[in-house]
Motif scaffolding. Structure first.
Motif: not given
Length: 317
Positions: A192-216
């Motif tokens: 199963x292949x899926x793209x994991x960079x856009x949060x709009x269709x996911x209910x499972x979000x967590x915070x990570x360091x990316x581009x100078x901020x902690x982003x979901x």
């Protein structure tokens, strides 16, 4: 469960008219390359002028990456990079030879693909990553791709026709029972292949360091890994030499017979390490981030901190 279908009554559309894909294919086939490239550049300026939301989102991304405002020409370069990769995708879909070359550090990814084990394959809207679909065909994997169905996606339709039946699609905005569809795909023995960079269709979000901020970011892929006992690997691709793409992959994440919390803690560190690698790639190739949508939202101050990856992960393999 983890993916939220959107309203299928009003499906989104790619930019441009319905006849745009056919026109581009014909123009690319019949026009001399210098003339086609000239008109592609002019068309990119038109897109920059007529797409204010995407233009603003490009500028915000480049500011986050560089710490300064982007010029109009730099925004044009961002749009133009996407246009060139899109044309390449159309060419490869029609049979043009294209080589995907794994870089050092992809050994785990390659071993997993050669093993034939079903896996969960994550990627981002970055550079030539969509061409990985053609690369994976060489391993004769049965692949189910989770995608957003849009109203004028002739390139995806062409891919589905050419690679049927080894590639199937689950549309997040057209599937009434998404979990059932995912379960069927997993039980079929395919990957199963899926793209994991856009949060709009996911209910499972967590915070990570990316581009100078902690982003979901969405972490659905790891919950599916625990549910179906599948390994997870991420891979992205950037342009290399002519007719070549370079593949960068994460180590393989394997669910263990441990507590769910312990597995998810390891998963969090695994994704953060790959995000650091992605950011390093973007600093080398700033115009290859093909999310012309708002940047991932920043986390609230109460969100738990992300584990810090080792310093060795700061540079791509």
């Amino acid at each position: 469960m983890a993916l939220n279908p959107v309203n299928a009554a009003s499906p989104p559309r790619n930019a441009g008219p319905s006849w745009g894909y056919a026109f581009l294919r014909r123009a690319d086939r019949w026009l001399p390359a210098p003339l086609f490239n000239f008109f592609l550049g002019i068309g990119t300026w038109v897109a920059v002028a007529r797409m204010p939301a995407e233009r603003a989102n490009s500028g915000r991304y480049l500011r986050a990456l560089w710490g300064r405002a982007a010029t109009r020409r730099e925004v044009w370069k961002h749009f133009h990079a996407f246009a060139r990769v899109f044309i390449l995708r159309l060419r490869v879909a029609e049979g043009r030879p294209h080589r995907c070359r794994p870089t050092p550090g992809c050994e785990g990814f390659m071993a997993l693909m050669k093993s034939g084990r079903p896996a969960l394959l994550g990627t981002f809207h970055l550079g030539n990553s969509d061409l990985l679909e053609f690369f994976l065909r060489g391993f004769r994997l049965e692949l189910c791709m989770i995608r957003l169905r849009v109203g004028n996606s002739a390139d995806v339709d062409h891919l589905a026709e050419r690679f049927a039946p080894w590639v199937n699609f689950i549309w997040v905005n057209e599937t009434e029972n998404l979990l059932f569809a995912l379960k069927q795909a997993a039980q079929s023995g395919g990957s199963i292949a899926l793209k994991c960079d856009r949060p709009e269709h996911s209910a499972k979000l967590e915070a990570f360091d990316f581009l100078g901020e902690r982003r979901m970011f969405p972490v659905t892929i790891y919950h599916l890994a625990l549910m179906f006992k599948r390994p997870v690997v991420f891979c992205v691709s950037v342009p290399g030499a002519e007719d070549e793409s370079l593949i960068y992959a994460s180590p393989v994440f394997e669910p263990e017979d441990d507590t769910k919390a312990a597995n998810l803690e390891r998963a969090h560190a695994h994704f953060q390490e790959f995000l650091v690698r992605v950011e390093a790639l973007l600093r080398l190739h700033p115009f290859l981030w093909f999310n012309f949508t708002p940047l991932n939202p920043t986390a609230s101050p109460s969100t738990p901190a992300s584990p810090v990856p080792p310093r060795s992960a700061l540079l791509p393999c």
